[in-house]
Motif scaffolding. Structure first.
Motif, PDB file in Angstrom:
ATOM      1  N   PHE A  95       0.624  -1.137  -0.049  1.00 62.42           N
ATOM      2  CA  PHE A  95       0.052   0.302   0.055  1.00 62.42           C
ATOM      3  C   PHE A  95       0.876   1.356   0.258  1.00 62.42           C
ATOM      4  N   ARG A  96       1.958   0.468   0.169  1.00 61.66           N
ATOM      5  CA  ARG A  96       2.819   2.678   0.378  1.00 61.66           C
ATOM      6  C   ARG A  96       2.682   3.250  -0.834  1.00 61.66           C
ATOM      7  N   ILE A  97       3.183   4.495  -0.590  1.00 60.33           N
ATOM      8  CA  ILE A  97       2.463   5.687  -1.858  1.00 60.33           C
ATOM      9  C   ILE A  97       3.678   5.926  -2.873  1.00 60.33           C
ATOM     10  N   GLN A  98       4.075   4.941  -3.521  1.00 60.61           N
ATOM     11  CA  GLN A  98       5.306   5.358  -4.566  1.00 60.61           C
ATOM     12  C   GLN A  98       4.833   4.327  -6.030  1.00 60.61           C
ATOM     13  N   SER A  99       4.143   3.895  -5.882  1.00 59.87           N
ATOM     14  CA  SER A  99       4.341   3.546  -7.559  1.00 59.87           C
ATOM     15  C   SER A  99       2.101   4.236  -8.333  1.00 59.87           C
ATOM     16  N   VAL A 100       2.053   4.172  -9.173  1.00 62.66           N
ATOM     17  CA  VAL A 100       0.768   4.284  -9.923  1.00 62.66           C
ATOM     18  C   VAL A 100       0.171   2.627 -11.086  1.00 62.66           C
ATOM     19  N   SER A 101      -0.692   2.782 -11.406  1.00 58.81           N
ATOM     20  CA  SER A 101      -1.328   2.177 -12.314  1.00 58.81           C
ATOM     21  C   SER A 101      -0.293   1.763 -13.404  1.00 58.81           C
ATOM     22  N   PHE A 102      -0.204   0.033 -12.784  1.00 60.47           N
ATOM     23  CA  PHE A 102       1.368   0.066 -14.136  1.00 60.47           C
ATOM     24  C   PHE A 102       0.247  -1.016 -15.454  1.00 60.47           C
ATOM     25  N   ASP A 103      -0.409  -1.221 -14.881  1.00 61.85           N
ATOM     26  CA  ASP A 103      -1.562  -1.922 -16.239  1.00 61.85           C
ATOM     27  C   ASP A 103      -2.198  -1.108 -17.167  1.00 61.85           C
ATOM     28  N   ALA A 392       2.506  -3.851   3.353  1.00 69.18           N
ATOM     29  CA  ALA A 392       3.992  -2.128   3.205  1.00 69.18           C
ATOM     30  C   ALA A 392       2.669  -1.382   3.247  1.00 69.18           C
ATOM     31  N   ILE A 393       2.784   0.243   3.849  1.00 64.13           N
ATOM     32  CA  ILE A 393       2.477   1.145   4.048  1.00 64.13           C
ATOM     33  C   ILE A 393       3.222   2.250   4.418  1.00 64.13           C
ATOM     34  N   SER A 394       2.950   3.594   4.231  1.00 63.28           N
ATOM     35  CA  SER A 394       3.670   4.713   4.346  1.00 63.28           C
ATOM     36  C   SER A 394       2.617   5.657   5.978  1.00 63.28           C
ATOM     37  N   ILE A 395       4.096   5.909   6.649  1.00 61.35           N
ATOM     38  CA  ILE A 395       3.504   6.738   7.143  1.00 61.35           C
ATOM     39  C   ILE A 395       4.267   7.731   7.050  1.00 61.35           C
ATOM     40  N   LEU A 396       3.001   9.238   7.744  1.00 57.19           N
ATOM     41  CA  LEU A 396       3.768  10.728   7.535  1.00 57.19           C
ATOM     42  C   LEU A 396       2.671  11.191   8.941  1.00 57.19           C
ATOM     43  N   ASN A 397       3.889  12.381   9.557  1.00 61.68           N
ATOM     44  CA  ASN A 397       3.071  12.261  10.637  1.00 61.68           C
ATOM     45  C   ASN A 397       1.593  12.106  11.523  1.00 61.68           C
ATOM     46  N   GLY A 398       1.741  10.577  11.447  1.00 57.77           N
ATOM     47  CA  GLY A 398       1.386   9.881  12.915  1.00 57.77           C
ATOM     48  C   GLY A 398       0.260   9.260  11.970  1.00 57.77           C
ATOM     49  N   ARG A 399      -0.322   9.748  10.744  1.00 60.05           N
ATOM     50  CA  ARG A 399      -1.459   8.663   9.999  1.00 60.05           C
ATOM     51  C   ARG A 399      -0.305   7.762   8.999  1.00 60.05           C
ATOM     52  N   ILE A 400      -1.585   6.665   8.653  1.00 64.76           N
ATOM     53  CA  ILE A 400      -0.999   5.473   7.930  1.00 64.76           C
ATOM     54  C   ILE A 400      -1.419   5.550   6.806  1.00 64.76           C
ATOM     55  N   GLY A 401      -0.648   5.717   5.651  1.00 71.26           N
ATOM     56  CA  GLY A 401      -1.107   6.069   4.283  1.00 71.26           C
ATOM     57  C   GLY A 401      -1.253   4.781   3.946  1.00 71.26           C
ATOM     58  N   LEU A 402      -2.702   4.879   2.522  1.00 66.95           N
ATOM     59  CA  LEU A 402      -2.707   3.373   1.934  1.00 66.95           C
ATOM     60  C   LEU A 402      -2.582   3.749   0.640  1.00 66.95           C
ATOM     61  N   SER A 403      -2.287   3.659  -0.271  1.00 66.57           N
ATOM     62  CA  SER A 403      -1.933   3.824  -1.681  1.00 66.57           C
ATOM     63  C   SER A 403      -3.110   3.220  -2.242  1.00 66.57           C
ATOM     64  N   PHE A 404      -4.255   3.074  -3.011  1.00 65.17           N
ATOM     65  CA  PHE A 404      -4.864   2.256  -3.972  1.00 65.17           C
ATOM     66  C   PHE A 404      -4.102   2.475  -5.921  1.00 65.17           C
ATOM     67  N   ALA A 405      -3.464   2.962  -6.542  1.00 65.70           N
ATOM     68  CA  ALA A 405      -2.692   3.013  -7.605  1.00 65.70           C
ATOM     69  C   ALA A 405      -2.823   1.930  -8.504  1.00 65.70           C
ATOM     70  N   SER A 406      -2.085   1.540  -7.276  1.00 61.95           N
ATOM     71  CA  SER A 406      -1.181  -0.305  -8.045  1.00 61.95           C
ATOM     72  C   SER A 406      -1.965  -0.918  -7.732  1.00 61.95           C
ATOM     73  N   MET A 407      -2.457  -0.651  -7.187  1.00 61.33           N
ATOM     74  CA  MET A 407      -3.597  -2.534  -6.030  1.00 61.33           C
ATOM     75  C   MET A 407      -4.402  -2.628  -7.256  1.00 61.33           C
ATOM     76  N   SER A 408      -4.857  -4.198  -7.294  1.00 58.46           N
ATOM     77  CA  SER A 408      -6.221  -4.574  -7.553  1.00 58.46           C
ATOM     78  C   SER A 408      -7.478  -4.445  -6.307  1.00 58.46           C
TER      79      SER A 408
END
Length: 426
Positions: A95-103, A392-408
């Motif tokens: 879920f890390r905020i580092q990817s995009v939709s590859f497909d 895998a997650i991202s963390i920023l200022n006490g918040r949990i970041g979940l990216s949906f960009a590259s996830m099915s």
């Protein structure tokens, strides 16, 4: 596996394992042809690769001999061991905020354009333009007019690998006595550019942004308009109007993903409202993060100050030329429309999963295609449990970041269920 590769691997392993030692003679090409029952060309290809990689060398009146000594063999093994032990960890749910939709990115089309450029020997054998290839600057002028209502000419545009490299170029033209205003939320990469040039920097509160600019006598303000507030929202139209109405303040607008809007209404760019704006944007998340192409639009004053003779190209000419044709043929607009549809569907699906399985408060970060969760947990313990559960997650200022960009959708569902279990364990 190709035949020459089989021969290459055989001799390489014999040398690394000590069967063939430093200075030992290697079979002649004729002997190897007979032993391996292959063509002369196949053996020549294998031997040429072994020579290039430093395993063997050709000596007059002797033939091929092993040229890798014991020290180099040890170093070779250490490098292999280091590489294998430092491989990036794989996760079941990333879920890390580092990817995009590859497909969604049509790699077949991109490969076709890249192949066309690589086959053009004349183009390949010359340096790229420091300001960026003219054809790309021309295509981007049309693109920014269509998507951000910015009217500019190719002469105003500078192509770079990312906004930071372009910001360094721009700061080289900026009077060092200027006072720079940065939002307290601006990322460290932007801050580093101004600090490394020795500018006097003032930090501006997004909640009193325009007032702080006036109060602190700021000359130049750098702002990410698409991720402006503490809740990761874009700058409001009211603040945009107030900002461009300021006299004698130069605005550096980072309009990152300003055209990629799928959950809110698209905002007007500052550059379309005022001539006192230097515009920055890139395509790292619109295309692929590995395709490093960004651009800067100078106003008339700084267009006169800019001299390409002081700079060298900062991004690949090959990618620029391929990207030009990609835009001209309409694929960038098509890809943008496709992403808007996909991310709209994905963000709504993840929102539904969070409401069903976790039930916490959260905010949508439209620019970075993610949700930031407010979980009442020990962040360090939660992160450790996620790691041990291969999430895998991202963390920023006490918040949990979940990216949906590259996830099915399937991975999102299973991943959120696992996160809910980890949350309960905390």
């Amino acid at each position: 596996m190709k035949k020459y590769q089989v021969i290459y691997d055989l001799y390489k392993e014999s040398i690394l394992s000590g069967i063939l030692k430093y200075g030992d003679r290697v079979d002649s090409i004729r002997e190897c042809v007979k032993k391996m029952n292959v063509s002369k060309t196949t053996v020549e290809n294998a031997y040429n690769k072994l020579v290039l990689d430093g395993f063997i060398s050709s000596q007059e009146k002797v033939g091929y001999v092993v040229s890798m000594n014991p020290e180099r063999i040890i170093l070779h093994q250490e490098i292999l061991d280091y590489s294998s032990s430092h491989k990036e960890k794989s996760y079941d749910y990333d879920f890390r905020i580092q990817s995009v939709s590859f497909d969604s990115f049509e790699t077949t089309i991109w490969k076709r354009y890249m192949k066309g450029v690589l086959n053009d020997k004349r183009l390949m054998s010359s340096y790229g333009l420091a300001q960026g290839e003219y054809g790309l600057r021309q295509a981007l002028c049309k693109y920014v007019y269509q998507n951000r209502n910015i009217l500019c000419f190719p002469e105003q545009m500078v192509i770079g690998s990312n906004y930071q490299s372009l910001l360094y170029i721009f700061c080289g033209m900026l009077d060092k006595s200027k006072v720079i205003g940065l939002s307290t939320l601006v990322d460290d990469q932007a801050k580093q550019v101004f600090l490394s040039y020795g500018f006097h920097v003032e930090y501006l509160n997004p909640d009193s942004f325009v007032k702080d600019i006036q109060r602190l006598n700021v000359d130049v303000v750098y702002v990410n308009t698409t991720c402006f507030t503490s809740n990761r929202q874009s700058m409001s139209e009211r603040i945009r109007e107030e900002l461009v109405s300021l006299e004698n303040v130069l605005i550096l607008e980072d309009d990152y993903n300003g055209e990629l809007v799928y959950a809110s209404k698209i905002k007007t760019s500052l550059c379309s409202k005022s001539k006192n704006v230097i515009y920055f944007s890139s395509f790292s998340r619109l295309l692929l993060p590995s395709l490093r192409i960004g651009y800067m639009i100078l106003n008339e004053e700084y267009m006169r100050k800019y001299s390409a003779s002081y700079f060298g190209p900062t991004t690949s000419k090959i990618e620029q030329v391929a990207f030009t044709q990609y835009i001209v043929d309409g694929y960038l607009q098509k890809h943008l429309r496709k992403l808007v549809r996909e991310y709209k569907e994905k963000h709504l699906y993840l929102k539904k999963l969070l409401d069903t399985h976790i039930g916490c408060s959260y905010i949508l970060d439209e620019t970075y295609m993610a949700y930031w969760l407010n979980l009442d947990v020990d962040i360090s313990r939660f992160r450790d449990l996620c790691e041990s559960n291969r999430v895998a997650i991202s963390i920023l200022n006490g918040r949990i970041g979940l990216s949906f960009a590259s996830m099915s959708k399937e991975l999102m569902l299973d991943g959120v269920i696992r996160l809910a279990e980890i949350w309960k364990e905390c």
